[in-house]
Design a protein around this motif. Structure first.
Motif, PDB file in Angstrom:
ATOM      1  N   TYR A   1      44.587  38.097  52.958  1.00  0.00           N
ATOM      2  CA  TYR A   1      44.702  39.465  53.451  1.00  0.00           C
ATOM      3  C   TYR A   1      46.126  39.835  53.843  1.00  0.00           C
ATOM      4  O   TYR A   1      46.533  40.984  53.690  1.00  0.00           O
ATOM      5  CB  TYR A   1      43.785  39.674  54.656  1.00  0.00           C
ATOM      6  CG  TYR A   1      42.308  39.737  54.341  1.00  0.00           C
ATOM      7  CD1 TYR A   1      41.831  39.701  53.031  1.00  0.00           C
ATOM      8  CD2 TYR A   1      41.368  39.823  55.364  1.00  0.00           C
ATOM      9  CE1 TYR A   1      40.476  39.743  52.756  1.00  0.00           C
ATOM     10  CE2 TYR A   1      40.004  39.883  55.097  1.00  0.00           C
ATOM     11  CZ  TYR A   1      39.567  39.843  53.788  1.00  0.00           C
ATOM     12  OH  TYR A   1      38.220  39.901  53.518  1.00  0.00           O
ATOM     13  N   ASP A   2      46.869  38.855  54.375  1.00  0.00           N
ATOM     14  CA  ASP A   2      48.212  39.179  54.876  1.00  0.00           C
ATOM     15  C   ASP A   2      49.290  38.190  54.450  1.00  0.00           C
ATOM     16  O   ASP A   2      50.453  38.340  54.827  1.00  0.00           O
ATOM     17  CB  ASP A   2      48.203  39.318  56.403  1.00  0.00           C
ATOM     18  CG  ASP A   2      47.573  38.113  57.097  1.00  0.00           C
ATOM     19  OD1 ASP A   2      47.406  37.059  56.446  1.00  0.00           O
ATOM     20  OD2 ASP A   2      47.237  38.238  58.297  1.00  0.00           O
TER      21      ASP A   2
ATOM     22  N   SER B   1      43.975  39.641  60.910  1.00  0.00           N
ATOM     23  CA  SER B   1      43.646  40.504  59.776  1.00  0.00           C
ATOM     24  C   SER B   1      42.151  40.790  59.724  1.00  0.00           C
ATOM     25  O   SER B   1      41.734  41.918  59.405  1.00  0.00           O
ATOM     26  CB  SER B   1      44.124  39.884  58.457  1.00  0.00           C
ATOM     27  OG  SER B   1      43.444  38.666  58.169  1.00  0.00           O
TER      28      SER B   1
ATOM     29  N   TRP C   1      39.744  50.686  55.145  1.00  0.00           N
ATOM     30  CA  TRP C   1      40.580  49.510  55.354  1.00  0.00           C
ATOM     31  C   TRP C   1      40.765  48.770  54.048  1.00  0.00           C
ATOM     32  O   TRP C   1      39.819  48.569  53.285  1.00  0.00           O
ATOM     33  CB  TRP C   1      39.946  48.558  56.369  1.00  0.00           C
ATOM     34  CG  TRP C   1      40.831  47.404  56.745  1.00  0.00           C
ATOM     35  CD1 TRP C   1      41.719  47.356  57.772  1.00  0.00           C
ATOM     36  CD2 TRP C   1      40.918  46.109  56.087  1.00  0.00           C
ATOM     37  NE1 TRP C   1      42.352  46.127  57.799  1.00  0.00           N
ATOM     38  CE2 TRP C   1      41.873  45.359  56.782  1.00  0.00           C
ATOM     39  CE3 TRP C   1      40.267  45.556  54.985  1.00  0.00           C
ATOM     40  CZ2 TRP C   1      42.201  44.058  56.407  1.00  0.00           C
ATOM     41  CZ3 TRP C   1      40.610  44.262  54.607  1.00  0.00           C
ATOM     42  CH2 TRP C   1      41.555  43.519  55.318  1.00  0.00           C
TER      43      TRP C   1
ATOM     44  N   ALA D   1      46.606  43.974  53.499  1.00  0.00           N
ATOM     45  CA  ALA D   1      48.010  44.266  53.210  1.00  0.00           C
ATOM     46  C   ALA D   1      48.396  43.809  51.815  1.00  0.00           C
ATOM     47  O   ALA D   1      49.275  44.403  51.181  1.00  0.00           O
ATOM     48  CB  ALA D   1      48.892  43.583  54.263  1.00  0.00           C
TER      49      ALA D   1
ATOM     50  N   HIS E   1      45.195  44.106  46.767  1.00  0.00           N
ATOM     51  CA  HIS E   1      44.112  45.092  46.779  1.00  0.00           C
ATOM     52  C   HIS E   1      43.138  44.872  45.627  1.00  0.00           C
ATOM     53  O   HIS E   1      41.922  45.002  45.800  1.00  0.00           O
ATOM     54  CB  HIS E   1      44.692  46.508  46.689  1.00  0.00           C
ATOM     55  CG  HIS E   1      45.414  46.929  47.922  1.00  0.00           C
ATOM     56  ND1 HIS E   1      45.968  48.182  48.068  1.00  0.00           N
ATOM     57  CD2 HIS E   1      45.669  46.273  49.099  1.00  0.00           C
ATOM     58  CE1 HIS E   1      46.534  48.281  49.254  1.00  0.00           C
ATOM     59  NE2 HIS E   1      46.380  47.133  49.887  1.00  0.00           N
TER      60      HIS E   1
END
Length: 222
Positions: free
Chosen positions: A108-109, A169, A181, A184, A187
């Protein structure tokens, strides 16, 4: 209000992404890793088009403990431990299968984590979102919260829909769908997993969710 978007999934995808009525009702974690996040945009668009669009069922009852009181166990390993072993590198476990060291990169990050206790196991499609996403069949809203308890537990422990990510996250996401949502990073990979789980369990999408997913797919590389 609902409509079914076309075209229908190709036969091969239907075989690969079976409906929930064909899933085993046991609660032991699957040994299958999350699905590849590299489906071409056309295949992702086909998956999205095959999902029923329906207003989110905000009246659906949801209690987390109805889905997941604790992780299921297969042999010595819990679902959480299995996910950590599969998604980490150089993972060392003790005699009870609990990871004691290794390296994980939160999808996610992008944060690298070496302490497994700092990781959350996230349901890509959150349990509360599942409860709100039952399809309409013959004019009647189907509610996943009414699934047999074995089926709810099976979803909650389905490794294909679980990812090891940083706690921060995961908490920022809450139970939001992609209209509210997105991670980051990556995607397209996130949307691929979201569509996989919504398809596998024959869940619906609301219009805003559908449109946000379509927007992401339009940016994914061929």
């Amino acid at each position: 209000m609902l409509r079914r978007a076309l075209p229908v999934l190709p036969l091969l995808l239907l075989v690969a992404l079976t409906g929930c009525q064909n899933l085993p009702l046991g609660t032991q974690p699957s040994s299958v890793a999350p699905p590849p996040a590299t489906l071409p945009p056309g295949a992702l668009a086909d998956q999205l088009a095959a999902l029923q669009i329906a207003v989110e069922d905000t009246g659906a009852h949801y209690k987390r403990e109805d889905w997941l009181e604790d992780w299921a166990r297969s042999g010595e390993c819990t679902t959480r431990e299995t996910v950590l072993k599969q998604q980490g590198q150089n993972v060392v476990v003790n005699d009870r299968c609990a990871p004691t060291s290794g390296t994980w990169v939160s999808s996610y990050d992008g944060v690298t984590v070496t302490n497994p206790s700092k990781l959350d196991i996230d349901h890509v499609v959150p349990l509360a979102e599942v409860a709100r996403s039952g399809p309409v069949v013959n004019g009647l809203r189907q509610r996943p919260g009414d699934w047999p308890v074995e089926q709810r537990h099976a979803y909650a422990n389905d490794i294909e829909g679980l990812v090891a990510v940083t706690a921060s996250s995961n908490r920022s996401k809450g139970d939001d769908d992609p209209a509210k949502w997105l991670p980051a990073l990556d995607h397209c990979g996130y949307i691929a997993r979201w569509l996989h789980m919504k398809t596998k369990y024959k869940l619906s999408v609301d219009q805003q969710e559908h449109d946000a997913i379509a927007q992401v797919i339009s940016t994914c590389p061929a």
